[in-house]
Design an enzyme around this catalytic site. Structure first.
Site, PDB file in Angstrom:
ATOM      1  N   THR A 156       3.135  -4.077  -1.870  1.00 50.29           N
ATOM      2  CA  THR A 156       3.308  -2.872  -1.081  1.00 50.29           C
ATOM      3  C   THR A 156       2.691  -1.758  -1.905  1.00 50.29           C
ATOM      4  O   THR A 156       2.627  -1.873  -3.116  1.00 50.29           O
ATOM      5  CB  THR A 156       4.805  -2.554  -0.857  1.00 50.29           C
ATOM      6  N   GLY A 203       9.137  -4.757  -2.791  1.00 50.99           N
ATOM      7  CA  GLY A 203       9.881  -5.950  -3.165  1.00 50.99           C
ATOM      8  C   GLY A 203      10.157  -6.840  -1.977  1.00 50.99           C
ATOM      9  O   GLY A 203       9.387  -6.881  -1.018  1.00 50.99           O
TER      10      GLY A 203
END
Length: 344
Positions: free
Chosen positions: A214, A265
């Protein structure tokens, strides 16, 4: 009697406001910014040239945001332009470097939020938008809605003039190879023995080999605007229709009048903890400092190996930490504090 009760209430409130760890009347920094490019089990066993290439890219992304804020620009522009750079860089799992889904496609998510007004825009499942964070910002600024999905989001991209591309724009050999490895692993796990593996462990196999990918940025500017933005290509081998934490306001992306947060995550875990909002609420109602709130989320709410977090509070204090072994990250402020890092 009422007068005594009133004095006791005032005393209790005063004591509560003086709790240890809660700084009072802090001097606000002129600006501050932090960014991340993914967190997870990032191997340190790689050539120095590869490591340096990541450091160089993080440094360049950080410089883009620093220049905007130091010149008096807005936190909105700083966050968007930093993320644009990371989206255009195939090293990171967003935009150009997006991972492959189970069906061999690319589906991208993004979110943008201004904490002072709680205005937000998010998009999910887009396949042809070159820079999803730009579309998320457009949704925030030009639409009465907060979230657009899939084909509807792409139609809105046309309406507001956000660039679209073909799916092959997102192709990278390393991401394709990661999908093949994941598919092979999935075949091995579709055996009688794999039925004994807890479902949570199976889900973890959808993560990109070395990291959960990300990109994100958070910033506060000289006018006190607090902004968070996050963009992602999702998880390698993710199944049809899966939506992660990034476009869910309050989970992977959140900004309030006290803090801006961007997570990276394991999306499912981050969502279940309503992570971004948890940090803000902990700061406001505990009350607590940014560091205390970040540590609470990563160490007490989430489990080891699940997430990384960047945040900036209204005073310009910065938090960048993770409960994984590494996170691509950088931070800087108007007082000359600057860091680019991957591991501890």
């Amino acid at each position: 009697m009422k007068k005594v009760i009133g004095l006791l209430v005032v005393a209790v409130v005063a004591i509560g406001c003086m709790q240890p760890g809660v700084q009072q009347d802090q001097q606000k920094k002129e600006w501050a910014i932090a960014l991340h490019g993914g967190a997870g089990a990032i191997s340190e066993d790689r050539p120095d040239s590869v490591k340096q290439a990541y450091f160089n890219d993080l440094d360049e992304a950080l410089t883009i945001g620093e220049d905007i804020l130091a010149d008096g620009g807005s936190a909105e522009d700083a966050v968007e332009k930093v993320i644009n750079y990371l989206e255009d860089n195939p090293k990171f799992n967003a935009g150009k470097g997006a991972v492959f889904t189970h069906d061999g496609e690319h589906e991208l998510d993004a979110a943008f939020m201004v904490g002072n007004t709680r205005e937000a825009g998010t998009i999910t499942g887009v396949k042809t938008v070159k820079n999803p964070i730009t579309l998320a910002r457009k949704v925030m600024e030009t639409s009465e809605h907060v979230m657009f999905a899939t084909e509807g989001a792409e139609r809105y991209a046309d309406k507001v003039g956000v660039e679209r591309v073909e799916q092959d724009y997102f192709y990278t050999e390393s991401r394709y190879e990661a999908l093949q490895r994941a598919l092979e692993q999935e075949k091995e796990d579709n055996t009688e023995q794999s039925s004994l593996i807890p479902q949570e462990d199976k889900t973890a196999l959808y993560a990109d080999g070395e990291k959960f990918g990300t990109v994100g940025a958070v910033a506060v500017d000289k006018n006190g605007q607090i902004v968070a933005g996050t963009s992602t290509g999702g998880m390698t081998n993710k199944k049809f229709g899966r939506v992660g934490d990034v476009p869910i306001i309050g989970s992977g992306t959140y900004a309030s009048d006290v803090v801006a947060v961007s997570m990276t995550g394991w999306g499912e875990k981050i969502m279940r903890a309503v992570s971004g909002h948890t940090v803000s609420s902990y700061m406001k109602y505990k009350p607590a400092t940014l560091e205390e709130a970040g540590d609470y989320l990563l160490n007490d709410v989430l489990n080891p190996g699940e997430a990384g977090m960047i945040a900036v509070d209204k005073y310009g204090n910065i938090y960048t930490d993770m409960n994984t072994n590494g996170m691509f990250r950088g931070s800087s402020d108007s007082e000359g504090n600057r860091e680019v890092a991957i591991w501890d």
